[in-house]
Enzyme design. Sequence first.
Site, PDB file in Angstrom:
ATOM      1  N   SER A 106       0.832  -1.206   0.000  1.00 23.57           N
ATOM      2  CA  SER A 106       0.000   0.000   0.000  1.00 23.57           C
ATOM      3  C   SER A 106       0.863   1.250   0.000  1.00 23.57           C
ATOM      4  O   SER A 106       0.347   2.351  -0.094  1.00 23.57           O
ATOM      5  CB  SER A 106      -0.918   0.005   1.218  1.00 23.57           C
ATOM      6  OG  SER A 106      -0.156  -0.151   2.388  1.00 23.57           O
ATOM      7  N   HIS A 127      -2.719  -3.103  -5.922  1.00 26.94           N
ATOM      8  CA  HIS A 127      -3.118  -2.821  -4.544  1.00 26.94           C
ATOM      9  C   HIS A 127      -4.610  -3.113  -4.367  1.00 26.94           C
ATOM     10  O   HIS A 127      -5.465  -2.360  -4.838  1.00 26.94           O
ATOM     11  CB  HIS A 127      -2.800  -1.352  -4.218  1.00 26.94           C
ATOM     12  CG  HIS A 127      -3.135  -0.963  -2.822  1.00 26.94           C
ATOM     13  ND1 HIS A 127      -3.572   0.289  -2.476  1.00 26.94           N
ATOM     14  CD2 HIS A 127      -3.108  -1.677  -1.673  1.00 26.94           C
ATOM     15  CE1 HIS A 127      -3.789   0.327  -1.180  1.00 26.94           C
ATOM     16  NE2 HIS A 127      -3.516  -0.836  -0.675  1.00 26.94           N
ATOM     17  N   GLU A 139      -6.138  -1.030  -7.332  1.00 30.81           N
ATOM     18  CA  GLU A 139      -5.374   0.135  -7.758  1.00 30.81           C
ATOM     19  C   GLU A 139      -4.055  -0.388  -8.344  1.00 30.81           C
ATOM     20  O   GLU A 139      -3.282  -1.031  -7.631  1.00 30.81           O
ATOM     21  CB  GLU A 139      -5.138   0.955  -6.491  1.00 30.81           C
ATOM     22  CG  GLU A 139      -4.486   2.254  -6.628  1.00 30.81           C
ATOM     23  CD  GLU A 139      -4.493   2.985  -5.281  1.00 30.81           C
ATOM     24  OE1 GLU A 139      -4.722   4.188  -5.312  1.00 30.81           O
ATOM     25  OE2 GLU A 139      -4.262   2.379  -4.219  1.00 30.81           O
ATOM     26  N   ASN A 177      -4.747   5.950  -0.863  1.00 26.44           N
ATOM     27  CA  ASN A 177      -4.193   6.322   0.440  1.00 26.44           C
ATOM     28  C   ASN A 177      -3.683   7.758   0.490  1.00 26.44           C
ATOM     29  O   ASN A 177      -3.614   8.356   1.570  1.00 26.44           O
ATOM     30  CB  ASN A 177      -3.089   5.346   0.857  1.00 26.44           C
ATOM     31  CG  ASN A 177      -3.677   4.051   1.395  1.00 26.44           C
ATOM     32  OD1 ASN A 177      -4.776   4.054   1.942  1.00 26.44           O
ATOM     33  ND2 ASN A 177      -2.971   2.956   1.222  1.00 26.44           N
TER      34      ASN A 177
HETATM   35  N1  CAA Z   1     -18.135 -13.044  -0.491  1.00 18.89           N
HETATM   36  C1  CAA Z   1     -18.827 -12.349  -1.396  1.00 18.89           C
HETATM   37  N2  CAA Z   1     -19.671 -11.344  -1.118  1.00 18.89           N
HETATM   38  C2  CAA Z   1     -19.860 -11.054   0.168  1.00 18.89           C
HETATM   39  C3  CAA Z   1     -19.189 -11.735   1.195  1.00 18.89           C
HETATM   40  C4  CAA Z   1     -18.287 -12.774   0.834  1.00 18.89           C
HETATM   41  N3  CAA Z   1     -17.615 -13.446   1.721  1.00 18.89           N
HETATM   42  N4  CAA Z   1     -19.566 -11.221   2.382  1.00 18.89           N
HETATM   43  C5  CAA Z   1     -20.431 -10.236   2.096  1.00 18.89           C
HETATM   44  N5  CAA Z   1     -20.612 -10.152   0.783  1.00 18.89           N
HETATM   45  C6  CAA Z   1     -21.468  -9.188   0.053  1.00 18.89           C
HETATM   46  C7  CAA Z   1     -22.846  -9.082   0.661  1.00 18.89           C
HETATM   47  O1  CAA Z   1     -23.713 -10.054   0.124  1.00 18.89           O
HETATM   48  C8  CAA Z   1     -23.257  -7.696   0.255  1.00 18.89           C
HETATM   49  O2  CAA Z   1     -23.622  -7.692  -1.123  1.00 18.89           O
HETATM   50  P1  CAA Z   1     -24.845  -6.795  -1.668  1.00 18.89           P
HETATM   51  O3  CAA Z   1     -24.411  -5.367  -1.452  1.00 18.89           O
HETATM   52  O4  CAA Z   1     -24.930  -7.179  -3.111  1.00 18.89           O
HETATM   53  O5  CAA Z   1     -26.011  -7.196  -0.841  1.00 18.89           O
HETATM   54  C9  CAA Z   1     -21.962  -6.897   0.347  1.00 18.89           C
HETATM   55  O6  CAA Z   1     -20.913  -7.898   0.224  1.00 18.89           O
HETATM   56  C10 CAA Z   1     -21.817  -6.190   1.692  1.00 18.89           C
HETATM   57  O7  CAA Z   1     -21.869  -7.167   2.727  1.00 18.89           O
HETATM   58  P2  CAA Z   1     -22.397  -6.897   4.221  1.00 18.89           P
HETATM   59  O8  CAA Z   1     -23.838  -6.523   4.157  1.00 18.89           O
HETATM   60  O9  CAA Z   1     -22.039  -8.022   5.106  1.00 18.89           O
HETATM   61  O10 CAA Z   1     -21.489  -5.782   4.710  1.00 18.89           O
HETATM   62  P3  CAA Z   1     -21.796  -4.299   4.992  1.00 18.89           P
HETATM   63  O11 CAA Z   1     -22.858  -3.762   4.133  1.00 18.89           O
HETATM   64  O12 CAA Z   1     -21.915  -4.203   6.473  1.00 18.89           O
HETATM   65  O13 CAA Z   1     -20.406  -3.687   4.520  1.00 18.89           O
HETATM   66  C11 CAA Z   1     -18.116  -3.382   4.335  1.00 18.89           C
HETATM   67  C12 CAA Z   1     -19.197  -4.163   5.021  1.00 18.89           C
HETATM   68  C13 CAA Z   1     -18.030  -3.798   2.869  1.00 18.89           C
HETATM   69  C14 CAA Z   1     -16.798  -3.726   5.027  1.00 18.89           C
HETATM   70  C15 CAA Z   1     -18.466  -1.853   4.416  1.00 18.89           C
HETATM   71  O14 CAA Z   1     -18.634  -1.495   5.748  1.00 18.89           O
HETATM   72  C16 CAA Z   1     -17.411  -0.993   3.794  1.00 18.89           C
HETATM   73  O15 CAA Z   1     -17.356  -0.840   2.589  1.00 18.89           O
HETATM   74  N6  CAA Z   1     -16.540  -0.406   4.638  1.00 18.89           N
HETATM   75  C17 CAA Z   1     -15.431   0.401   4.173  1.00 18.89           C
HETATM   76  C18 CAA Z   1     -14.317  -0.522   3.735  1.00 18.89           C
HETATM   77  C19 CAA Z   1     -13.174   0.239   3.166  1.00 18.89           C
HETATM   78  O16 CAA Z   1     -13.130   1.458   3.079  1.00 18.89           O
HETATM   79  N7  CAA Z   1     -12.166  -0.531   2.733  1.00 18.89           N
HETATM   80  C20 CAA Z   1     -10.961   0.038   2.207  1.00 18.89           C
HETATM   81  C21 CAA Z   1     -10.004   0.243   3.323  1.00 18.89           C
HETATM   82  S1  CAA Z   1      -8.544   1.055   2.755  1.00 18.89           S
HETATM   83  C22 CAA Z   1      -7.614  -0.184   2.125  1.00 18.89           C
HETATM   84  O17 CAA Z   1      -7.931  -1.344   2.125  1.00 18.89           O
HETATM   85  C23 CAA Z   1      -6.328   0.270   1.535  1.00 18.89           C
HETATM   86  C24 CAA Z   1      -5.185   0.428   2.429  1.00 18.89           C
HETATM   87  O18 CAA Z   1      -4.058   0.320   1.939  1.00 18.89           O
HETATM   88  C25 CAA Z   1      -5.288   0.835   3.847  1.00 18.89           C
END
Ligand code: CAA
Length: 279
Positions: A106, A127, A139, A177
Amino acid sequence: MGSGIAEVCARAGYTTLVREMNDELLGRGRQRIEQSMGAGVERGKLSAVDRDAALQRLTGTTSLADFKDCDLVIEAATENPEIKKKTFAELDQICPPHAILASNTSSIPIIQMATATKRPDKVLGMHFMNPVPIMRLIEYVRTLTTSDETLETARQFGESLGKRIIVSKDRGGFIVNFLLIPYLTEAIRMYEQGFASKEDIDIGMMLGTSYPMGPFTLLDFVGLDTTLFIADVLFDEFKDSRFAAPTLLRQMVAAGYLGRKTGRGFYNYSTGEQPPTGR
Ligand code: CAA
């Protein structure tokens, strides 16, 4: 991240080989993948037949030598440039000449890994975002030496995983980031200065801008150590106060309050505390 990347590759139909440092870590990773695919089946995202087929395509090893027949390697080792450079140099010796070598880092400049190999034209950053099976983005990071052909092949591969691809130059923080880290550290400064409660800041961003998580919930999810590491890399590269890590972040990392993974970050999950929901 490694298990998530392996999961999406196997689910997309690729024969997938995972390398871990020992058998225990391999077992834990496989368990995580089985749980995640199980959740996918429960939510109707894949059938039980497809899950079983994907699990069959996944194998584990502790030896890099087993990568001798692969077409693409995605490195997701710990964020240590020396470990990454050594891994790339070894992979360069082992993998066939056409193989593309990618890093999921990252924050570490991809050119450092590219120049550890004799195929810098076939090295790029890929990424992934956390949680990998759910987040739709990858990314890509193109260095001064990455060829058009490598980028195009990697793009086709990423799209075949069902992801959207964006491309960044090889600069600290890439796209996501570079924007996300100052946002998260500004939220910490706001809280540190007593300007607002962490709950109100989280609710503000969830209900005010439709972010799925507020900044403190996201910090706990990503890991405070990871956030601090990236902030320090960005500060080192740009010498810009936007990227300076707040004292509170540094102290929480020193205290071992790393977020969800240690049971305590900005929220204390070990006592049952939970972040506010957006409802
Ligand atoms: N496989 C496939 N699909 C799945 C799954 C799995 N194991 N688990 C859940 N899903 C699907 C669900 O069915 C749902 O799909 P639909 O929208 O089509 O219904 C979707 O994924 C969302 O699932 P949930 O309802 O369980 O989850 P949620 O709505 O509570 O969201 C989350 C959870 C996706 C984590 C959400 O809170 C989110 O987007 N948070 C922000 C995450 C983020 O910003 N990530 C990036 C971090 S930065 C980074 O990674 C870079 C770095 O270098 C730091």
